[in-house]
Design a protein around this motif. Structure first.
Motif, PDB file in Angstrom:
ATOM      1  N   ARG A 113       0.849  -1.189   0.000  1.00  0.00           N
ATOM      2  CA  ARG A 113       0.000   0.000   0.000  1.00  0.00           C
ATOM      3  C   ARG A 113       0.887   1.243   0.000  1.00  0.00           C
ATOM      4  N   LEU A 123      -6.778   2.506   4.917  1.00  0.00           N
ATOM      5  CA  LEU A 123      -6.677   2.854   3.498  1.00  0.00           C
ATOM      6  C   LEU A 123      -7.626   3.991   3.156  1.00  0.00           C
ATOM      7  N   TYR A 238      -4.250   4.234  -4.840  1.00  0.00           N
ATOM      8  CA  TYR A 238      -5.456   3.967  -4.048  1.00  0.00           C
ATOM      9  C   TYR A 238      -6.635   3.639  -4.956  1.00  0.00           C
TER      10      TYR A 238
END
Length: 321
Positions: A113, A123, A238
């Motif tokens: 990530r 997130l 993302y």
């Protein structure tokens, strides 16, 4: 036209033209739900013809009951989208919901990530830093009815537009894209691959964003530019984790707010596997920032062996013994 109402002739009762102070400068007051916003300047205005989104973007301030400015400066976007387009707010919510689900499932390892902005942040929490904050996103209502533009009759547009005018509009759009004066949505009758866009029914929407930003074009130092690009990559990552592709990335859609990159214009964002979903036919994007083969919708650069395969030729060059 003799028996048409003011609204039929284009009058919008949700907009009021006002003079600022003792000056001759004109601004506009927009009523959106129970709030009133007054423009302070024009940020962007697209060519207002029959086939574009007629996008206009203003910097605005919210007004109280005495018409005094309250809160921080905001951005108001006025746009005519295809009637079956997914609203930007729904796209934002879908991206954040997908990231929330990934958090709950624990399916994204820490090393896969983007770097967390805060220790222990999710997130979804981190991703929101890379996107605009939507205050409201709604259809413009005129006398209780959605403000809509119906599909024109067959052959109607051809009566008004010539091929030469269309060529001029494309050249102007490309020139503007290079200067950073337009958002890249070509004011032309044709798509990037030269095919005509369908002229569908459109719905009038207004979106208010909490952050008044400037584009990547306007940063003053190389360090700020590279930082903006690096943050853009994180924001797109993302989106990838959530399963979405933006489809119109350019410096004009990469905004900077207090040193933080914000990705804007998600109207044409789609899930990766969503045939037939969304508002516009492919290809779509900013011509100056599109892959050539995507823009032309055909393969232009292929190894010789691949060319033989695609042409149905069975005899391929054999490797040397």
């Amino acid at each position: 036209m003799t028996f048409a109402s003011l609204e039929d002739l284009g009058y919008d009762p949700t907009v009021e033209r006002v003079r600022v102070g003792d000056s001759k400068k004109i601004q506009y007051r927009f009523t959106i739900g129970d709030k009133v916003y007054q423009t302070t300047g024009i940020i962007y205005e697209l060519n207002l013809d029959l086939v574009t989104r007629a996008t206009r973007v203003w910097s605005v301030v919210e007004l109280d009951s005495n018409y005094l400015a309250i809160g921080t400066p905001k951005v108001l976007k006025d746009v005519w989208l295809y009637f079956d387009a997914t609203p930007e707010s729904d796209i934002y919510n879908a991206i954040f919901a997908a990231l929330r689900q990934l958090d709950e499932d624990g399916s994204v390892p820490e090393n896969e990530r983007p770097p967390p902005l805060q220790s222990g942040s999710s997130l979804e929490q981190d991703a929101k830093h890379y996107f605009m904050t939507i205050v409201s996103d709604s259809v413009v209502m005129i006398n209780g009815q959605p403000d809509e533009a119906q599909e024109p009759p067959a052959g109607y547009l051809e009566f008004f537009y010539t091929e030469e005018e269309d060529k001029f509009a494309m050249e102007a759009a490309l020139e503007g894209t290079q200067r950073g004066d337009v958002d890249g949505n070509t004011p032309t009758l044709k798509r990037a691959d030269g095919e005509a866009y369908p002229h569908k029914k459109r719905t009038h929407r207004r979106i208010v964003f909490a952050e008044l930003c400037h584009t990547l074009y306007r940063v003053s130092t190389y360090a700020a530019f590279t930082k903006g690009l690096a943050q853009l990559v994180y924001g797109l990552e993302y989106m990838r984790l959530a399963g979405f592709v933006h489809r119109d990335i350019s410096p004009g859609n990469c905004l900077i707010f207090e040193g933080q990159t914000k990705i804007s214009d998600l109207e044409y964002t789609r899930p990766y596997a969503a045939p037939g979903h969304g508002a516009a036919p492919l290809p779509y994007g900013t011509p100056g920032f599109m892959a050539v083969e995507y823009q032309m919708q055909k393969h232009e650069f292929k190894p010789k062996a691949v060319r033989h395969i695609l042409r149905g030729v069975s005899r391929l060059p054999q490797p040397a013994p």
